[in-house]
Design an enzyme around this catalytic site. Sequence first.
Site, PDB file in Angstrom:
ATOM      1  N   PRO A   2      39.388  37.197  36.116  1.00 48.30           N
ATOM      2  CA  PRO A   2      40.549  37.066  36.994  1.00 48.30           C
ATOM      3  C   PRO A   2      40.129  37.088  38.463  1.00 48.30           C
ATOM      4  O   PRO A   2      39.312  37.906  38.874  1.00 48.30           O
ATOM      5  CB  PRO A   2      41.394  38.295  36.641  1.00 48.30           C
ATOM      6  CG  PRO A   2      40.969  38.666  35.264  1.00 48.30           C
ATOM      7  CD  PRO A   2      39.511  38.329  35.193  1.00 48.30           C
ATOM      8  N   GLU A   3      40.671  36.164  39.227  1.00 50.25           N
ATOM      9  CA  GLU A   3      40.392  36.096  40.652  1.00 50.25           C
ATOM     10  C   GLU A   3      41.639  36.535  41.420  1.00 50.25           C
ATOM     11  O   GLU A   3      42.605  37.016  40.831  1.00 50.25           O
ATOM     12  CB  GLU A   3      39.949  34.683  41.027  1.00 50.25           C
ATOM     13  CG  GLU A   3      38.684  34.247  40.290  1.00 50.25           C
ATOM     14  CD  GLU A   3      38.242  32.833  40.629  1.00 50.25           C
ATOM     15  OE1 GLU A   3      38.575  32.342  41.737  1.00 50.25           O
ATOM     16  OE2 GLU A   3      37.566  32.201  39.798  1.00 50.25           O
TER      17      GLU A   3
END
Length: 298
Positions: A2-3
């Site tokens: 996840p960014e």
Amino acid sequence: MPELPEVETVKRGLDRVTLNCPIEGGDVLLPRTVAHPFSVADFLSSLSGVKILQWHRRGKYLLAELVTEGQKHFLTEKSTLPQSSNTIPAGWLGVHLRMTGQLLWLHRDEPLQKHTRVRLFFAESRELRFVDQRTFGQMWWVPPTSLPEDVISGLKKLGPDPFSAEFSIDYFAKQLQNSRRPIKTALLDQELVAGLGNIYADEVLFLSKVHPTTLCSELKRDGIERLHDAIVRVLQTAIEAGGTTFSNFLNVQGINGNYGGVAWVYKRAGEPCRLCGTSLERIKLAGRSSHFCPQCQK
């Protein structure tokens, strides 16, 4: 992994469902998920009876500001409590999803997912469930006498948030001007800008018309300005789409992100460029895949 857009999507979802709802206890199924305190019993007892005032995001970290009812004794520097509040700080709950972490808001009777690591029980039989297949994710309880960065060491290394005033064009240009790194490698450096990862770095470079192997020191001012603008635009677009799901990202309601369907280049090697029709290519840089258009990004 996840960014920033995925973590921001989770933060906004948590703000909608967990605020001012008492934590009634919990269960830690994988003790090493809890990075602080070292005692799982202390971790759970410190969270029992507190409420979440607000969730914050720093880079890819999630931070829940915790409070209890009672007479105010002190406020930490980062507290959002009004001076007139009759609640007192109860510390912070920190979370890093790492590669495969998910925070799911579920009814307590829902069957446990195979990779459930931590459960936090809330009122009305609800729970916040931390599911993490690769087991790299971590959680911290930070006491109210400390700032989050005093306990979560990774916070000290973060560069400015892309949406902050600190992430100015002048700052960005100064950081790049003497660097001999490829620009794609630089964009993944969390000390340069916090939250940007492989997916959105590829998208930023495409919209900026910059080849991923271009050395930072070779960039002209107009190229740096295009990159700066694209970072903000790409991340904002991805947040509005609820993030990207190429592997196992889910929001707190268990719903996939939608950005992947409109990605310009990421994971589209061999497919035609959406602008010029040229076949997109993929190369490796510092062990990471980079997707680009050889015609648009020269």
